[in-house]
Design a protein around this motif. Structure first.
Motif, short mmCIF file in Angstrom:
data_model
loop_
_atom_site.label_atom_id
_atom_site.label_comp_id
_atom_site.label_asym_id
_atom_site.label_seq_id
_atom_site.Cartn_x
_atom_site.Cartn_y
_atom_site.Cartn_z
N ILE A 188 0.98 -1.18 0.08
CA ILE A 188 0.03 -0.09 0.08
C ILE A 188 0.93 1.34 -0.07
CG2 ILE A 188 -1.98 -1.05 1.28
CD1 ILE A 188 -1.02 0.40 3.78
N VAL A 189 0.46 2.43 -0.35
CA VAL A 189 0.91 3.56 -0.18
C VAL A 189 0.10 4.52 0.78
CG1 VAL A 189 1.73 5.73 -1.31
CG2 VAL A 189 1.94 3.56 -2.66
N ALA A 237 0.63 15.06 -2.33
CA ALA A 237 1.43 14.39 -3.15
C ALA A 237 2.59 13.61 -2.82
CB ALA A 237 1.90 15.43 -4.65
N ALA A 238 2.51 13.07 -1.84
CA ALA A 238 3.76 12.24 -1.37
C ALA A 238 3.14 10.95 -0.41
CB ALA A 238 4.46 13.16 -0.25
N GLY A 239 3.78 9.65 -0.46
CA GLY A 239 3.46 8.70 0.48
C GLY A 239 4.71 7.88 0.45
N SER A 240 4.11 6.69 1.70
CA SER A 240 5.55 5.65 1.89
C SER A 240 4.94 4.36 1.21
CB SER A 240 5.50 5.47 3.21
OG SER A 240 6.29 6.92 3.74
N LEU A 241 5.33 3.77 0.27
CA LEU A 241 5.13 2.45 -0.08
C LEU A 241 5.66 1.35 0.71
CD1 LEU A 241 4.04 0.55 -2.43
CD2 LEU A 241 6.49 1.08 -3.64
N VAL A 242 4.68 0.57 1.54
CA VAL A 242 5.18 -0.46 2.58
C VAL A 242 4.42 -1.78 2.15
CG1 VAL A 242 6.01 1.22 4.19
CG2 VAL A 242 3.53 0.69 4.19
#
Length: 205
Positions: A48-49, A56-61
């Motif tokens: 998920i992000v 306009a930013a996120g963490s892919l985990v």
């Protein structure tokens, strides 16, 4: 409700598409292991992000699909209506999702299984939320009343987001009701397949 989806896209293509959309994605836990899977099921771990500070930013985990709810039953779908969906939003990556219906052939004992894919792109994001629980961070898919492409198969649906709304969903300042809408009629293609029936004893809130 969706309790099974597909993810066969590779992580490099995912990262490239986010970059082309000018959505800054970091990988604080390293690049997630994303093996091609025809079926991602409740309690599986999947990418998920998560929303991050700023637009306009996120963490892919990688996170577990569903958190334990009342009586320990997994909460895998959450109704989007009349809920505070401000801070803990996420994009759930997929290239298709499934719905099940009563068998069209009376001789068949198992349910019919239908695959929904997006016509214009080979993969997409579903709107989700995440929370921390005693099993760690986990996510659930948001649902709403079914739109025209899904209503013939189920009265509720998960929420595929158009690409120009991904960044907005990651920004908690943007009201959820401005984003969570049906795709235009005809956006989804439907293919009949066969598989296991929906899991029993799970919660959809």
């Amino acid at each position: 409700m969706c309790n099974d989806y597909r993810l066969e896209i590779d992580i490099a293509s995912i990262a490239e598409d986010f970059d082309n959309l000018q959505i800054k994605i970091d990988m604080p836990e390293g690049a997630p292991n994303v093996p091609a899977r025809e079926d991602v099921r409740i309690t599986d771990t999947a990418p998920i992000v998560k929303s991050s500070d700023g637009a306009a930013a996120g963490s892919l985990v990688n996170r577990r699909w569903s958190w334990p709810g009342q009586g320990g039953k997994p909460v895998y779908n959450v109704r989007s209506e009349r809920r505070d969906l401000g801070m803990q939003r996420c994009l759930v990556l997929c290239d298709g999702f499934y719905e099940f219906t009563d068998p069209t052939d009376p001789a068949q004992k198992r349910l019919d299984k239908w695959l929904f894919t997006l016509k214009d792109h080979r993969w997409f994001c579903m709107a989700g939320v995440w929370r921390d629980s005693h099993v760690g961070e986990a996510f659930s898919l948001l649902t709403m009343d079914a739109g025209p492409d899904i209503a013939p198969y189920h009265h509720r649906q998960i929420i595929p987001l158009p690409r120009d709304q991904w960044a907005a969903w990651l920004d908690p300042r943007v009201p959820a009701e401005d984003i969570l809408k049906w795709l235009p009629e005809g956006s989804l293609e439907v293919t009949q397949v066969y598989g296991k029936p929906p899991a029993q004893g799970a919660l959809a809130l």
